[in-house]
Design a protein around this motif. Structure first.
Motif, PDB file in Angstrom:
ATOM      1  N   ALA A 190       0.760  -1.266  -0.055  1.00 30.89           N
ATOM      2  CA  ALA A 190      -0.096   0.169   0.117  1.00 30.89           C
ATOM      3  C   ALA A 190       1.065   1.235  -0.097  1.00 30.89           C
ATOM      4  N   GLU A 191       2.023   1.220   0.635  1.00 35.48           N
ATOM      5  CA  GLU A 191       2.825   2.456   0.742  1.00 35.48           C
ATOM      6  C   GLU A 191       3.696   2.465  -0.604  1.00 35.48           C
ATOM      7  N   GLY A 192       3.671   1.610  -1.543  1.00 42.30           N
ATOM      8  CA  GLY A 192       4.545   1.710  -2.540  1.00 42.30           C
ATOM      9  C   GLY A 192       5.881   1.007  -2.654  1.00 42.30           C
ATOM     10  N   ALA A 193       6.171   0.168  -1.258  1.00 43.88           N
ATOM     11  CA  ALA A 193       7.206  -0.494  -1.297  1.00 43.88           C
ATOM     12  C   ALA A 193       7.172  -1.783  -1.752  1.00 43.88           C
ATOM     13  N   PRO A 194       8.399  -2.508  -2.330  1.00 44.08           N
ATOM     14  CA  PRO A 194       8.096  -3.592  -2.985  1.00 44.08           C
ATOM     15  C   PRO A 194       7.836  -5.091  -1.894  1.00 44.08           C
ATOM     16  N   VAL A 195       7.128  -5.784  -2.302  1.00 41.28           N
ATOM     17  CA  VAL A 195       6.708  -6.762  -1.300  1.00 41.28           C
ATOM     18  C   VAL A 195       7.699  -8.179  -1.413  1.00 41.28           C
ATOM     19  N   GLN A 196       8.194  -8.286  -0.508  1.00 42.17           N
ATOM     20  CA  GLN A 196       9.111  -9.402  -0.474  1.00 42.17           C
ATOM     21  C   GLN A 196       8.379 -10.641  -0.206  1.00 42.17           C
ATOM     22  N   ARG A 197       8.462 -11.660  -0.991  1.00 39.89           N
ATOM     23  CA  ARG A 197       7.701 -13.011  -0.825  1.00 39.89           C
ATOM     24  C   ARG A 197       8.739 -14.130  -0.522  1.00 39.89           C
ATOM     25  N   VAL A 198       8.332 -14.848   0.336  1.00 33.81           N
ATOM     26  CA  VAL A 198       9.183 -16.188   0.849  1.00 33.81           C
ATOM     27  C   VAL A 198       8.322 -17.552   0.540  1.00 33.81           C
ATOM     28  N   LEU A 199       9.111 -18.658   0.668  1.00 28.19           N
ATOM     29  CA  LEU A 199       8.186 -19.788   0.841  1.00 28.19           C
ATOM     30  C   LEU A 199       8.089 -19.782   2.473  1.00 28.19           C
ATOM     31  N   ARG A 200       6.857 -20.016   2.833  1.00 28.35           N
ATOM     32  CA  ARG A 200       6.727 -19.856   4.277  1.00 28.35           C
ATOM     33  C   ARG A 200       7.698 -21.196   4.926  1.00 28.35           C
ATOM     34  N   THR A 201       8.196 -20.448   6.114  1.00 34.59           N
ATOM     35  CA  THR A 201       9.332 -21.436   6.925  1.00 34.59           C
ATOM     36  C   THR A 201       8.671 -22.208   7.881  1.00 34.59           C
ATOM     37  N   HIS A 202       7.436 -21.644   8.222  1.00 32.75           N
ATOM     38  CA  HIS A 202       6.801 -22.433   9.369  1.00 32.75           C
ATOM     39  C   HIS A 202       5.184 -22.069   9.094  1.00 32.75           C
ATOM     40  N   THR A 203       4.197 -23.013   9.788  1.00 31.97           N
ATOM     41  CA  THR A 203       2.928 -22.739   9.495  1.00 31.97           C
ATOM     42  C   THR A 203       2.277 -21.568  10.238  1.00 31.97           C
ATOM     43  N   SER A 204       3.499 -21.126  11.150  1.00 31.73           N
ATOM     44  CA  SER A 204       2.791 -19.889  12.130  1.00 31.73           C
ATOM     45  C   SER A 204       2.468 -18.482  11.137  1.00 31.73           C
ATOM     46  N   ALA A 205       2.724 -18.539  10.019  1.00 31.05           N
ATOM     47  CA  ALA A 205       2.544 -17.494   8.926  1.00 31.05           C
ATOM     48  C   ALA A 205       0.964 -17.514   8.917  1.00 31.05           C
ATOM     49  N   GLY A 206       0.327 -18.747   9.009  1.00 33.67           N
ATOM     50  CA  GLY A 206      -1.058 -18.736   8.713  1.00 33.67           C
ATOM     51  C   GLY A 206      -1.843 -18.308  10.183  1.00 33.67           C
ATOM     52  N   GLN A 207      -1.107 -17.985  11.338  1.00 35.77           N
ATOM     53  CA  GLN A 207      -1.729 -17.715  12.601  1.00 35.77           C
ATOM     54  C   GLN A 207      -2.504 -16.262  12.458  1.00 35.77           C
ATOM     55  N   ILE A 208      -1.636 -15.512  11.703  1.00 38.32           N
ATOM     56  CA  ILE A 208      -2.228 -13.996  11.524  1.00 38.32           C
ATOM     57  C   ILE A 208      -3.588 -14.123  10.425  1.00 38.32           C
ATOM     58  N   ARG A 209      -3.308 -14.914   9.457  1.00 34.47           N
ATOM     59  CA  ARG A 209      -4.579 -15.092   8.421  1.00 34.47           C
ATOM     60  C   ARG A 209      -5.818 -15.650   9.101  1.00 34.47           C
ATOM     61  N   ALA A 210      -5.704 -16.596  10.027  1.00 32.87           N
ATOM     62  CA  ALA A 210      -6.651 -17.236  10.454  1.00 32.87           C
ATOM     63  C   ALA A 210      -7.343 -16.357  11.631  1.00 32.87           C
ATOM     64  N   MET A 211      -6.597 -15.668  12.224  1.00 33.04           N
ATOM     65  CA  MET A 211      -7.020 -14.587  13.185  1.00 33.04           C
ATOM     66  C   MET A 211      -8.018 -13.416  12.542  1.00 33.04           C
ATOM     67  N   ARG A 212      -7.259 -12.961  11.409  1.00 32.65           N
ATOM     68  CA  ARG A 212      -8.148 -12.151  10.594  1.00 32.65           C
ATOM     69  C   ARG A 212      -9.341 -12.415   9.821  1.00 32.65           C
ATOM     70  N   ALA A 213      -9.061 -13.893   9.601  1.00 31.69           N
ATOM     71  CA  ALA A 213     -10.455 -14.262   8.601  1.00 31.69           C
ATOM     72  C   ALA A 213     -11.347 -14.606   9.742  1.00 31.69           C
ATOM     73  N   LEU A 214     -11.056 -15.318  10.838  1.00 31.79           N
ATOM     74  CA  LEU A 214     -12.095 -15.725  11.608  1.00 31.79           C
ATOM     75  C   LEU A 214     -12.551 -15.027  12.957  1.00 31.79           C
ATOM     76  N   GLY A 215     -11.549 -14.121  13.205  1.00 29.19           N
ATOM     77  CA  GLY A 215     -11.817 -13.633  14.670  1.00 29.19           C
ATOM     78  C   GLY A 215     -12.857 -12.301  14.601  1.00 29.19           C
ATOM     79  N   ALA A 216     -13.560 -12.054  13.462  1.00 31.53           N
ATOM     80  CA  ALA A 216     -14.415 -11.052  13.497  1.00 31.53           C
ATOM     81  C   ALA A 216     -13.829  -9.873  14.201  1.00 31.53           C
ATOM     82  N   ASN A 217     -12.691  -9.276  13.820  1.00 28.40           N
ATOM     83  CA  ASN A 217     -12.330  -8.038  14.353  1.00 28.40           C
ATOM     84  C   ASN A 217     -11.808  -8.259  15.828  1.00 28.40           C
TER      85      ASN A 217
END
Ligand code: PHE
Length: 376
Positions: A190-217
């Motif tokens: 959003a700020e115009g900075a390049p997005v660095q992508r990686v192959l996930r090194t652990h499934t913990s990356a999905g923690q944030i996604r799960a909270m944001r998707a299922l936690g209803a704010n």
């Protein structure tokens, strides 16, 4: 009688005509009896019953007979024709039956030969164990949540409290993905900075996604496991591969505690290793949990007495876990004042190795049937 022979009936009517018919019938029946195949049948039919055959020739002799003899003679020829037609059909059926029988014999299938047993495949031990693990957690109310393998540095590290240059990154040697290589994904944030992508090194990356998707704010509780492949640039040894499956667990709610974690993992150990089990916690460090713990399982192979697999300690290192760090909760949309979470991450190959006493992780990926068939 052959087709070339002169019509017998032409030599006379009355008794001699009848004799001629009898002779014609005898001749026809004899030659029919000698026919052995379809071609012979065809030849016989032409000679005897076709328009140019012997019976027709006899019929032509009618005209030379006295009037009163014609009718009985005609009837006799009709009878002869019917008799020969019936005999022909019967012989034909016989020859066809014989031909079929000969063919059946020639193409005979020997059913006494032992059948070839089809080789039946089965699930790979990693896959079948993963299914058991999913079922074990589902029985405790966890849903399975899928998250991407190609992650952003932000989800894999930064939102988990691992900023750039944090020393914890050294524990997970990372595969970076070229920024311009992904179709349909934004190259800039959003700020115009390049997005660095990686192959996930652990499934913990999905923690944030799960909270944001299922936690209803930050208002709804979350109870998920996130199974999936992770990637690290490791040397391939008996204990490490560049690609391995982890199962992340995450439970967030208003009054979630470390003792919940212990209870969940104890029940998990009972379901996967069978019977009564024991777990213990030791202090550890992960940037995204506070406090962090290592969870050990009392050696499922020796029951704690000490053996080669537990290196005579009586305990097996099972997984890393802890209370979700307040910063991570906040990044997932929760207020750490009102909500807490527990998280854990367990490596699937390691679990299967412990469970079955396998001493080399590489066996799982070699597809050697002798190894795989030991998991029936
Ligand atoms: N992500 C950690 C690892 O891969 C394991 C872990 C998960 C630790 C969740 C704590 C909480 O080593």
């Amino acid at each position: 009688m052959s087709a070339e022979a002169p019509p017998v009936a032409a030599t006379g009517g009355g008794p001699s005509g009848e004799a001629a018919l009898a002779a014609a019938q005898a001749e026809a029946e004899a030659t029919l009896g000698a026919v052995v195949d379809a071609a012979g049948l065809e030849r016989w039919y032409r000679a005897q019953l076709s328009a140019s055959g012997a019976v027709s020739a006899l019929r032509k002799g009618i005209g030379q007979l006295p009037l009163e003899a014609r009718k009985p003679y005609g009837a006799a020829i009709n009878a002869l024709s019917t008799t020969l037609t019936t005999a022909f059909e019967a012989r034909k059926a016989q020859i066809e039956a014989a031909a079929l029988e000969a063919r059946l014999q020639a193409e005979r299938v020997d059913l006494t030969l032992p059948a070839r047993r089809p080789r039946v495949g089965r699930l790979h031990p990693l896959r079948s164990t993963l299914r058991e693990i999913n079922a074990a957690f589902q029985s405790m109310g966890f849903a399975v949540y899928d998250s991407p393998h190609v992650e952003t540095d932000e989800y894999n590290f930064q939102l988990l409290n691992i900023p750039p240059h944090h020393p914890a990154r050294d524990m997970q040697d990372t595969f970076y993905v070229a920024n311009d290589g992904l179709a349909g994904e934004a190259a800039l944030d959003a700020e115009g900075a390049p997005v660095q992508r990686v192959l996930r090194t652990h499934t913990s990356a999905g923690q944030i996604r799960a909270m944001r998707a299922l936690g209803a704010n930050g208002t709804a509780p979350v109870r998920v496991i996130l199974p999936g492949v992770c990637y690290r640039n490791e040397d391939i040894t008996t204990r490490s591969e560049v690609q391995f499956t982890q199962i992340e667990g995450l439970m967030v709610g208003r009054d979630v505690r470390l003792s919940d974690l212990k209870g969940i993992l104890l029940q998990f150990a009972r379901l996967i290793f069978g019977g009564e089990q024991a777990v213990r916690m030791r202090g550890s460090y992960f940037p995204f949990t506070e406090p962090s713990v290592e969870v050990d399982l009392r050696c499922a192979l020796c029951g704690g007495a000490g053996c080669r697999v537990c290196k005579y300690s009586g305990w097996l290192e099972l997984l890393g876990a802890g209370l979700v760090h307040p910063t991570v909760l906040r990044n997932g949309g929760y207020d750490p004042e009102t909500h807490r979470g527990v998280a854990f991450g367990v490596g699937l190959p390691r679990l299967v190795m412990l469970r079955h006493g396998v001493d080399d992780i590489r066996h799982f990926y070699r597809n050697d049937l002798r190894f795989l068939q030991t998991f029936r």
